[in-house]
Design a protein around this motif. Structure first.
Motif, short mmCIF file in Angstrom:
data_model
loop_
_atom_site.label_atom_id
_atom_site.label_comp_id
_atom_site.label_asym_id
_atom_site.label_seq_id
_atom_site.Cartn_x
_atom_site.Cartn_y
_atom_site.Cartn_z
N HIS A 127 0.81 -1.22 0.00
CA HIS A 127 0.00 0.00 0.00
C HIS A 127 0.84 1.27 0.00
O HIS A 127 0.29 2.36 0.06
N LYS A 128 2.16 1.13 -0.08
CA LYS A 128 3.03 2.30 -0.09
C LYS A 128 2.75 3.16 -1.31
O LYS A 128 2.62 2.66 -2.42
N GLU A 129 2.64 4.48 -1.09
CA GLU A 129 2.40 5.40 -2.19
C GLU A 129 3.66 6.12 -2.62
O GLU A 129 3.63 6.92 -3.54
N ASN A 130 4.77 5.85 -1.98
CA ASN A 130 6.00 6.50 -2.38
C ASN A 130 7.15 5.50 -2.28
O ASN A 130 6.95 4.36 -1.94
N GLY A 131 8.35 5.96 -2.64
CA GLY A 131 9.51 5.09 -2.57
C GLY A 131 9.87 4.44 -3.88
O GLY A 131 10.76 3.60 -3.94
N ARG A 132 9.20 4.81 -4.96
CA ARG A 132 9.49 4.21 -6.27
C ARG A 132 10.27 5.15 -7.18
O ARG A 132 10.57 4.80 -8.31
N GLY A 133 10.57 6.34 -6.71
CA GLY A 133 11.22 7.35 -7.56
C GLY A 133 12.54 6.90 -8.13
O GLY A 133 12.81 7.11 -9.32
N THR A 134 13.39 6.28 -7.33
CA THR A 134 14.69 5.82 -7.82
C THR A 134 14.52 4.78 -8.91
O THR A 134 15.25 4.78 -9.90
N ASP A 135 13.54 3.89 -8.75
CA ASP A 135 13.29 2.88 -9.78
C ASP A 135 12.83 3.52 -11.09
O ASP A 135 13.23 3.09 -12.17
N ILE A 136 12.00 4.55 -11.00
CA ILE A 136 11.53 5.26 -12.19
C ILE A 136 12.70 5.95 -12.88
O ILE A 136 12.88 5.84 -14.10
N VAL A 137 13.53 6.64 -12.11
CA VAL A 137 14.70 7.33 -12.67
C VAL A 137 15.63 6.31 -13.33
O VAL A 137 16.11 6.52 -14.45
N ALA A 138 15.87 5.19 -12.67
CA ALA A 138 16.75 4.16 -13.23
C ALA A 138 16.20 3.59 -14.53
O ALA A 138 16.94 3.36 -15.49
N ALA A 139 14.89 3.38 -14.59
CA ALA A 139 14.28 2.81 -15.79
C ALA A 139 14.33 3.76 -16.98
O ALA A 139 14.42 3.31 -18.13
N LEU A 140 14.28 5.05 -16.73
CA LEU A 140 14.20 6.03 -17.82
C LEU A 140 15.55 6.59 -18.25
O LEU A 140 15.65 7.21 -19.31
N SER A 141 16.57 6.39 -17.45
CA SER A 141 17.86 7.01 -17.75
C SER A 141 18.90 5.98 -18.18
O SER A 141 18.80 4.80 -17.85
N ALA A 142 19.89 6.47 -18.93
CA ALA A 142 21.02 5.62 -19.31
C ALA A 142 21.95 5.43 -18.12
O ALA A 142 22.53 4.36 -17.94
#
Length: 154
Positions: free
Chosen positions: A118-133
């Motif tokens: 149910h966590k609504e946060n804590g995924r930002g690093t994963d998103i940045v990693a997925a979108l960046s080289a």
């Protein structure tokens, strides 16, 4: 906010290549509304720089994640910087957010933690990693910079 000044008309800009020394530096006020404002500003500048639309879309998500992290988890002041370096011989867009370092926190108790599903946060690093080289963090005594490089094509 600063952007290199140019003295060209719209007609002259059409065939122009992406500027190689372009840079945007933009203060991030320490309020949640700042994220949408800086995202709109970044979209305008990246479009002027002729950054490909897929890279702009990815960059706006990266900017949102890094800016939100600085506003929610760090001390002010915070600054967004966008640049167009070459990374590994390829054109890239670098997104950097620098803040004054993490906010001191109290130790959370086990009762404070919500169930992980149910966590609504804590995924930002994963998103940045997925979108960046490439992405990373640089810590200095009085500041922390989180950065991401996004490729813009061949």
């Amino acid at each position: 906010m600063s952007v290199p000044a140019t003295n060209t008309s719209d007609a002259e800009m059409a065939p122009m290549a992406t500027p190689s020394r372009a840079e945007l530096v933009c203060a991030l006020p320490h309020i949640p509304e700042a994220v949408s404002v800086v995202r709109r500003r970044a979209r305008t500048v990246l479009t002027q720089w002729r950054v490909p639309t897929p890279t702009v879309d990815d960059a706006l998500l990266v900017i949102s994640e890094l800016a939100t992290n600085a506003i929610v988890h760090a001390r002010p002041p915070a600054v967004l910087r966008l640049r167009l370096p070459e990374v590994g011989g390829r054109r890239a867009l670098r997104v950097e957010v620098t803040d004054a370092g993490p906010v001191p926190r109290r130790r959370p108790s086990h009762a404070d933690a919500p169930p992980s599903e149910h966590k609504e946060n804590g995924r930002g690093t994963d998103i940045v990693a997925a979108l960046s080289a490439r992405h990373g963090m640089s810590r200095h005594p009085e500041r922390t910079t989180r950065w991401a490089d996004l490729h813009m094509g061949p």
